[in-house]
Scaffold this motif. Structure first.
Motif, PDB file in Angstrom:
ATOM      1  N   ASN A   1      71.115 -52.512  19.200  1.00  0.00           N
ATOM      2  CA  ASN A   1      70.192 -51.563  19.812  1.00  0.00           C
ATOM      3  C   ASN A   1      69.630 -50.644  18.750  1.00  0.00           C
ATOM      4  O   ASN A   1      69.182 -51.123  17.712  1.00  0.00           O
ATOM      5  CB  ASN A   1      70.925 -50.758  20.898  1.00  0.00           C
ATOM      6  CG  ASN A   1      70.991 -51.522  22.210  1.00  0.00           C
ATOM      7  OD1 ASN A   1      70.452 -52.616  22.307  1.00  0.00           O
ATOM      8  ND2 ASN A   1      71.642 -50.936  23.194  1.00  0.00           N
ATOM      9  N   CYS A   2      69.750 -49.338  18.996  1.00  0.00           N
ATOM     10  CA  CYS A   2      69.098 -48.385  18.106  1.00  0.00           C
ATOM     11  C   CYS A   2      69.984 -47.936  16.951  1.00  0.00           C
ATOM     12  O   CYS A   2      69.531 -47.289  16.025  1.00  0.00           O
ATOM     13  CB  CYS A   2      68.672 -47.160  18.904  1.00  0.00           C
ATOM     14  SG  CYS A   2      70.085 -46.245  19.551  1.00  0.00           S
TER      15      CYS A   2
ATOM     16  N   CYS B   1      73.856 -46.175  19.926  1.00  0.00           N
ATOM     17  CA  CYS B   1      74.667 -46.549  21.087  1.00  0.00           C
ATOM     18  C   CYS B   1      75.385 -47.891  20.901  1.00  0.00           C
ATOM     19  O   CYS B   1      76.121 -48.319  21.778  1.00  0.00           O
ATOM     20  CB  CYS B   1      73.774 -46.618  22.316  1.00  0.00           C
ATOM     21  SG  CYS B   1      72.453 -47.833  22.148  1.00  0.00           S
TER      22      CYS B   1
ATOM     23  N   CYS C   1      71.004 -44.606  26.844  1.00  0.00           N
ATOM     24  CA  CYS C   1      70.700 -44.071  25.523  1.00  0.00           C
ATOM     25  C   CYS C   1      69.187 -43.876  25.435  1.00  0.00           C
ATOM     26  O   CYS C   1      68.423 -44.444  26.215  1.00  0.00           O
ATOM     27  CB  CYS C   1      71.173 -45.047  24.454  1.00  0.00           C
ATOM     28  SG  CYS C   1      70.693 -44.579  22.788  1.00  0.00           S
TER      29      CYS C   1
ATOM     30  N   CYS D   1      67.288 -45.156  23.590  1.00  0.00           N
ATOM     31  CA  CYS D   1      66.566 -46.384  23.220  1.00  0.00           C
ATOM     32  C   CYS D   1      66.298 -47.275  24.434  1.00  0.00           C
ATOM     33  O   CYS D   1      65.592 -48.281  24.310  1.00  0.00           O
ATOM     34  CB  CYS D   1      67.307 -47.162  22.136  1.00  0.00           C
ATOM     35  SG  CYS D   1      68.852 -47.912  22.682  1.00  0.00           S
TER      36      CYS D   1
HETATM   37 ZN    ZN Z   1      70.478 -46.614  21.738  1.00  0.00          ZN
END
Ligand code: ZN
Ligand code: SF4
Ligand code: ZN
Lengths: 370, 642
Positions: free
Chosen positions: A310-311, A314, A339, A341
Motif C-alpha cells: 500500500n502506501c 499501513c 488508512c 491511502c
Molecule cells: Zn496506507
C-alpha cells in the motif's frame, strides 16, 4: 491472417522469453546435497498446532520454464534451481538435511516439499528419489500432514497411487498453480501452459485417491487492471472451491527477477497488487464460500515495493491482518483501520479501466514532473 | 458527427458532436464515475454548471485480455486495449488496433461503430495506424482516444506525435493523468474531450490542483491558498476530517479543470490559444520541453491550422515563441516568396520598434525623416529591412502583414544565442536576394549590431555601419544616418524618379500571400493604383478592379476578376459543388475539393465544376478541413458571381 488476439499472445510470449533469457545463464551451481532453502515454523495442523517444515529442494528447475514455452510471466523459480546435475542420491541427502530441522520435535508435524518446479515431474525429481522421500515420510509417525507441489500434468494415477500407498492416512495435499480459472487470462497473461480442464481433472484424480489438493491463485497477473485482477481472483477462488479443492492459497504477484513482470514494472507499466485488493479478495471469498475450505495467504514481500503493498504507512498492519486471518480463518482478523491511502486505491480501481492508464506507485510523484 | 465552428488557433476546434441523439458542446471534460461499482466509466461534464451530462463513456472491458462486458448501456464505449502495452514491442500497437477491429466486426449486431471510441496505442507505426484507421472509418467509427501519463516523457510524446495522422473529422479524447496546466496544450493539439480523473487522485492525497500548480493543503507551517470556488468557500481544509476534505478538494479540482478549459476555449476563440500554451510552459520544464519538441516534430500539422491573418496582439515572450508556427512560417515564407523589387541599390537595415506598425513608431518617424532628407526622390532605390526577433527580417513593404503588425516582444536589447542565430540567418538569406553591387547600410545598435556581426562574413555586399553603436535614435546617430545616406547617394549613386512605394508594397504583399510572381500578375505594369499607402489602395487595370490593399491588415483582397488571375496560378482554389453560390458564406459541405495549402485566413478563389470563378473570399478553415468536413463555415465570401 492470424487473429489479432493470437498475435498478442505471441508478442507476450516472445517478450516473456526475452525477459528471462539471461536468467538461465545466471543460475548458480549449488551444492547438490543441500536444499535451496528450509524453514521451520509453528503452524495449525488439523485441529491443533504443531511444527511445520518447509523445504525447497534444489533441482534443475521447472520443465515448463526450461522448455521453449518459456515459463510463467511472473516466475523466476528457475533462478533458485541449480545449473549442475542433481542425482537421486543428492535429492535424498537434501531431504535428510531438511528433516534434521525437525529432529526432536514432537508430533504433529507438517512437511511441505517444494521444488523450483514440480515434485511429481520425473525429469525434475527422479522416481527413485520421489519414492524414497515418500517412504521416509511414511515411516515417520510424527508427520501428520504433507504438502507437495506439482503442475497438474504430473498428477497422474500412478503418482497418486504411490503417494496414497506410501503416506497412508496422512493428510496430504498437492498444491497446483491454477493462478486463474479464466483460460484466457492463464494463457495470455501468465503463459501457464495448461487448460482449466487439465487442472480440474488433476483435482478429480486426486479426489479418487483421497488426496487433497491446494489451488494457488494468483492476484494480479500482468496486463490486467487492479479491478480486473481483483474480480479475476475472486472468481478463481470461487471456481476452485467449486472444483472441490481442499485448500486455496492466494498469492499476490511479487516482482521476481528476470521476468516479464519485472520488465513491465521497471517501465512503470505494472504495479504489484495493493494490499487493499488482497484484503478485498479474501473478504469477498470468505463471505461466499463454505468454511470447510481453507483460504491461505502469506504475502511474499508484503509491504515491500516488489511485493503487494500500500502506501508504506499501513502495510505492516495489513500484512499482519492477512497472516492472522490465514492462520485462524477468522474473517474478523481482516478488519483493519482505514488508512489515508484507501481513496487512492479506490481511485485506481475506478480509473484504470476506463483510462487504460497504469496507476503506478504514488512514490513516483503525483504529478509526473513534480 | 462532428460540427466545427468558426475560429482557429492550431488544430484546436470548437463545435459540437452528436452521439446517440445527444449534442455535446466541444471542447469538454470527462468526469470519472468514482462511486460506481464495476466496471468504472466516465460521464461528460458540463463545463458551465459543473454537473455531469447524462452522456456516459464506458470501457467495453478492463483490457483486451479481460472479458468483454455485454454491451453496456452507454452512449460511447471505449474499445479494449492492453494495460502495460507500452512496455512491449511496437508491433503490439498494431495488434491492439486489429483486435479492436475484430471485436467491432464480430459483434456487428451489438456494437454500433458510430458509438465506438478507438483506443490508439502509444506505440504504433504511422503506417499501421493509418491503415487501421481507414478500416475503422469505413465501419463508421468517428472517435478515438489516447492515454497519457502526464509526464510528457517518451510514451506521451509518441502518442502526441500520432495526433497528426488522425482523421480531421473525428472527435478525440485524451485520457490518463492530465493536469489542469496541460489542458491548453492538449486542446491546442486537437484533443476535444479531456480526462479529469486526476481530480480524485489528487484529492486522495490532499492535493488541490490549480491552474498553475499544485498545493498540498495539509502541509505544515504553510497557509492554504485562498480559493473562491464553490467547493472551497473559505473552508478550513487543514482542520477538517479527511473524508470531508476529500469531497471539497475533488470539487475544487474539477472546478479548476472547468476554469482552465473555458480559458483555453476563450483563448482559442480570440486567437490567443498559442500564447496561452506558451505561457503555460512556465508551469514546468516538462511542458516547456514538450512544446519545443512538438514545435519541431509536428510543425506541418500545427502550421496547417494556424491562421494567416488576424487582428489580435501576438505576444512573443520567450524561446517558446521562436518556433511557433506563425513565426516559423513567416520566416520560411519570406525566404520562399519575397522578391526584392528591381532597381534597389541600397539596403538600409533598421532596428524594429516596440510600437507596430513600425512606421507609426517614434523611432521610425525619426529614421524616415533622416532618410527623406538624405536621399529624397532617390528613395525608390533604397530598400528598408527591419531586424527583429524572432521573426527575422521584415522588408518595409510587409510591415502591415500578419503577424508583423501584431506581434509584441519584450524589447530589452539583449538577444540570446538562438535569437541571434535566427535573425542573422534570416538577414543573410534576405540580402542574398539583392545584387552583389548593392550597398548595405546598417543603422543599428546593441543586439541588432550583434546580429550584423554574426552575419557579416556571409554578406556579399559592401557593408557600412552608421555611427549608431550606442543608440540608433540619438541625435548623433540620426545625423550619422543622414550623412551616410547623403554620401551614398553620390557614391552608389542613387537616382531620383517617381515614387513606387505603392506598387512595391502591393506586389510584395501579393507574392507573400499567394506565392512568388503573383505580384506581377495582380498588379501588372500599367495598372492604375488609387489611394493612400497603408490605408486603402485600389488596383485597376483598364478600368477593371483586380484587388485592393487594406492597410488595416496588410493584405490584398480580390475581386472576381482578380480571382480569375489567381485561378491561373493553381493556388488557393476551392472547388464548389454547384454552379452559383448564394449567400455570404460557403460551407464545407458544398466543397468537393480544395488546395491543401489553404490556411484559415487566406484569400481564396472559388471555382465551379466548369472552372468558372464564382466567388472570392476569406477562408475560415484549412484546405484539408474543407475536404474532410461535411459542415462548418469554410469561406466568408467577399464577392460572388451573379
Ligand atoms: Zn496506507
Ligand atoms: S510458476 Fe510454476 S509452472 Fe510456472 S514457471 Fe514457475 S515453477 Fe514453472
Ligand atoms: Zn477551490
Amino acid at each position: 491472417m492470424v487473429e489479432a488476439i493470437e498475435d498478442l499472445g505471441r508478442i507476450v510470449r516472445e517478450a516473456n522469453i526475452r525477459a528471462r533469457k539471461s536468467s538461465i545463464s545466471r543460475r548458480k551451481t549449488r551444492d547438490p546435497s543441500r536444499p535451496a532453502a528450509k524453514w521451520v515454523a509453528s503452524a495449525p495442523i488439523g485441529k491443533t498446532t504443531g511444527t511445520a517444515l518447509s523445504l525447497v529442494l534444489s533441482t534443475h528447475g521447472c520443465s515448463h520454464a526450461l522448455s521453449d514455452a518459456g515459463g510463467c510471466t511472473m516466475c523466476s523459480y528457475l533462478l533458485d534451481g541449480t545449473s549442475g546435475e542433481v542425482s537421486a542420491d543428492n535429492l535424498l541427502s537434501q531431504f535428510d538435511n531438511g528433516m534434521e530441522g525437525l529432529a526432536g520435535e514432537p508430533a504433529p508435524l507438517s512437511v511441505k516439499i517444494y521444488t523450483s518446479g514440480s515434485f511429481l515431474d520425473e525429469s525434475e525429481v527422479p522416481l527413485d528419489a520421489r519414492n524414497s522421500i515418500l517412504d521416509r515420510l511414511g515411516g515417520d509417525e510424527r508427520v501428520r500432514e504433507v504438502v507437495l507441489e506439482s503442475r497438474p500434468e504430473y498428477v497422474t494415477d500412478s503418482a497418486l497411487e504411490s503417494i496414497a500407498q506410501r503416506l497412508q492416512d496422512r493428510h496430504t495435499e498437492i498444491g497446483m498453480g491454477l493462478e486463474s480459472s479464466n483460460d484466457f487470462v492463464r494463457r495470455m497473461c501468465i503463459n501457464k501452459g495448461f487448460r482449466t480442464e487439465d487442472f480440474t481433472s488433476a483435482v478429480n484424480r486426486a479426489l479418487e485417491h483421497d488426496i487433497g489438493t491446494r489451488a494457488y491463485v494468483l492476484v494480479k497477473p500482468p496486463f490486467m487492471t487492479e479491478r480486473a485482477a481483483l474480480e479475476d481472483a475472486v472468481q478463481t477462488i470461487s471456481d476452485a472451491v467449486d472444483m472441490k479443492v481442499t485448500t486455496v492459497s492466494v498469492n499476490p504477484v511479487n516482482i521476481q527477477r528476470y521476468t516479464l513482470v519485472e520488465h513491465l514494472w521497471r517501465r512503470g507499466e505494472y504495479r504489484p497488487p495493493w494490499l487493499w485488493t488482497l484484503i478485498e479478495v479474501l473478504r469477498r471469498s470468505r463471505k461466499n464460500l463454505p468454511s470447510s475450505v481453507r483460504i491461505l495467504c502469506d504475502p511474499v514481500a508484503g509491504g515491500k515495493s516488489r511485493g503487494t503493498h500500500n502506501c508504506g504507512e499501513c502495510d505492516l498492519a495489513l500484512v499482519e491482518a492477512i497472516r492472522g486471518y490465514s492462520l485462524t480463518q477468522n474473517i474478523e482478523r481482516l478488519q483493519v483501520e482505514e488508512c489515508d491511502c484507501l481513496p487512492l486505491w479506490k481511485h485506481t480501481l475506478a480509473h484504470e479501466g476506463p483510462s487504460m492508464f497504469v496507476h503506478e506507485d504514488i512514490a513516483r510523484g503525483l504529478l509526473g514532473n513534480a | 458527427m462532428l460540427m466545427i465552428e468558426r475560429g482557429h488557433c492550431g488544430p484546436a476546434r470548437v463545435g459540437y458532436v452528436e452521439w446517440h441523439g445527444k449534442k455535446i458542446s466541444l471542447p469538454t471534460l470527462l468526469q470519472l464515475d468514482e462511486e460506481s461499482d464495476s466496471p468504472g466509466g466516465y460521464s461528460i461534464l458540463d463545463i458551465w454548471d459543473g454537473r455531469s451530462h447524462d452522456t456516459s463513456v464506458h470501457p467495453l472491458s478492463e483490457g483486451i485480455f479481460t472479458e468483454i462486458v455485454t454491451p453496456p448501456n452507454t452512449d460511447l464505449y471505449l474499445l479494449p486495449s492492453l494495460p502495460g502495452a507500452s512496455a512491449l514491442r511496437e508491433e503490439t500497437g498494431h495488434a491492439i488496433l486489429r483486435r479492436q477491429l475484430e471485436l467491432l466486426r464480430e459483434n456487428e449486431s451489438d456494437l454500433n461503430p458510430k458509438r465506438a471510441v478507438v483506443r490508439i496505442p502509444n506505440r504504433v507505426s504511422l503506417e499501421d495506424l493509418s491503415k487501421a484507421l481507414s478500416s475503422f472509418k469505413s465501419l463508421g467509427v468517428r472517435a478515438a482516444s489516447l492515454t497519457l501519463d502526464g509526464t510528457f516523457g517518451p510514451s506521451d510524446m509518441n502518442a502526441i506525435r500520432l495526433r497528426r495522422a488522425l482523421p480531421l473529422n473525428w472527435t478525440y479524447l485524451a485520457l490518463g493523468r492530465i493536469e489542469p496546466s496541460h489542458i491548453p496544450l492538449l486542446y491546442y493539439l486537437g484533443f476535444d474531450i479531456l480526462d479529469t480523473g486526476l481530480s480524485y487522485r489528487a484529492a486522495a492525497t490532499d492535493v488541490r490542483l490549480w491552474r498553475d500548480g499544485i498545493e498540498n493543503v495539509t502541509e505544515k507551517h504553510i497557509s492554504p491558498r485562498y480559493c473562491t470556488c464553490d467547493s472551497c468557500k473559505g473552508a478550513n481544509l487543514a482542520e477538517m476530517p479527511k473524508s470531508a476534505r476529500y469531497d471539497i478538494i475533488a470539487g475544487h479540482n474539477h472546478a479548476t479543470y472547468r476554469a482552465v478549459l473555458s480559458e483555453a476555449r476563450h483563448a482559442m476563440e480570440t486567437g490567443h490559444l498559442r500564447a496561452l500554451v506558451e505561457a503555460m510552459t512556465h508551469r514546468s520544464p516538462a511542458l516547456a520541453s514538450a512544446l519545443r519538441r512538438i514545435d519541431a516534430d509536428l510543425y506541418e500539422f500545427l502550421e496547417a491550422f494556424t491562421p494567416t491573418a488576424g487582428d489580435q496582439v501576438l505576444p512573443l515572450i520567450g524561446p517558446e515563441s521562436y518556433n511557433a508556427p506563425a513565426v516559423r512560417r513567416f520566416r520560411e515564407r519570406l525566404v520562399d516568396r519575397y522578391v526584392p523589387p528591381p532597381r534597389k541599390k541600397l539596403v538600409l537595415v533598421l532596428p524594429c520598434s516596440a510600437r507596430k506598425p513600425y512606421s507609426e513608431s517614434r523611432s521610425h518617424h525619426l529614421f524616415d525623416r533622416a532618410i527623406s532628407s538624405a536621399v529624397g526622390g532617390a528613395r525608390r532605390e533604397v530598400s528598408e529591412a527591419i531586424l527583429t526577433s524572432p521573426l527575422g527580417v521584415i522588408p518595409r513593404e510587409l510591415e502591415r502583414i500578419f503577424p508583423i503588425a501584431n506581434y509584441d516582444i519584450p524589447v530589452t536589447g539583449d538577444w540570446d544565442a538562438e535569437e541571434l542565430r535566427l535573425a542573422a540567418g534570416a538577414l543573410v538569406e534576405h540580402l542574398s536576394k539583392f545584387p552583389e553591387d548593392a550597398v548595405v547600410v546598417a543603422h543599428v545598435s546593441g543586439g541588432y549590431r550583434q546580429v550584423m556581426s554574426e552575419a557579416e562574413d556571409r554578406i556579399v555586399q559592401t557593408l557600412i555601419y552608421t555611427d549608431s553603436a550606442e543608440s540608433a535614435t540619438s541625435r548623433d546617430a540620426l545625423s550619422s544616418l543622414e550623412s551616410t545616406l547623403t554620401d551614398m547617394r553620390d557614391v552608389v549613386p542613387l537616382k531620383s524618379g517617381p515614387q513606387v512605394a505603392r506598387e512595391e508594397t502591393l506586389r510584395a504583399t501579393a507574392d507573400f500571400q499567394f506565392g512568388r510572381g503573383t505580384g506581377q500578375l495582380l498588379i501588372p505594369e500599367g495598372a492604375n493604383l488609387r489611394g493612400k499607402l497603408f490605408h486603402l489602395v485600389v488596383c485597376e487595370l483598364e478600368g477593371v478592379q483586380l484587388c485592393s490593399f487594406v492597410g488595416k491588415n496588410g493584405l490584398l483582397s480580390l475581386t472576381l476578376e482578380g480571382g480569375e488571375i489567381l485561378q491561373k496560378t493553381g493556388r488557393y482554389w476551392v472547388r464548389f459543388d454547384g454552379r452559383r453560390i448564394r449567400g455570404g458564406s460557403l460551407f464545407a459541405v458544398g466543397i468537393s475539393d480544395a488546395d491543401p495549402f489553404i490556411r484559415p485566413g487566406d484569400e481564396v478563389v472559388v471555382v465551379n465544376g466548369d472552372e468558372e470563378v464564382v466567388g472570392v473570399g476569406k477562408s475560415e478553415m484549412s484546405g484539408r478541413e474543407m475536404c474532410a468536413f461535411d459542415n462548418g463555415r469554410a469561406i466568408s465570401l467577399r464577392h460572388t458571381r451573379e
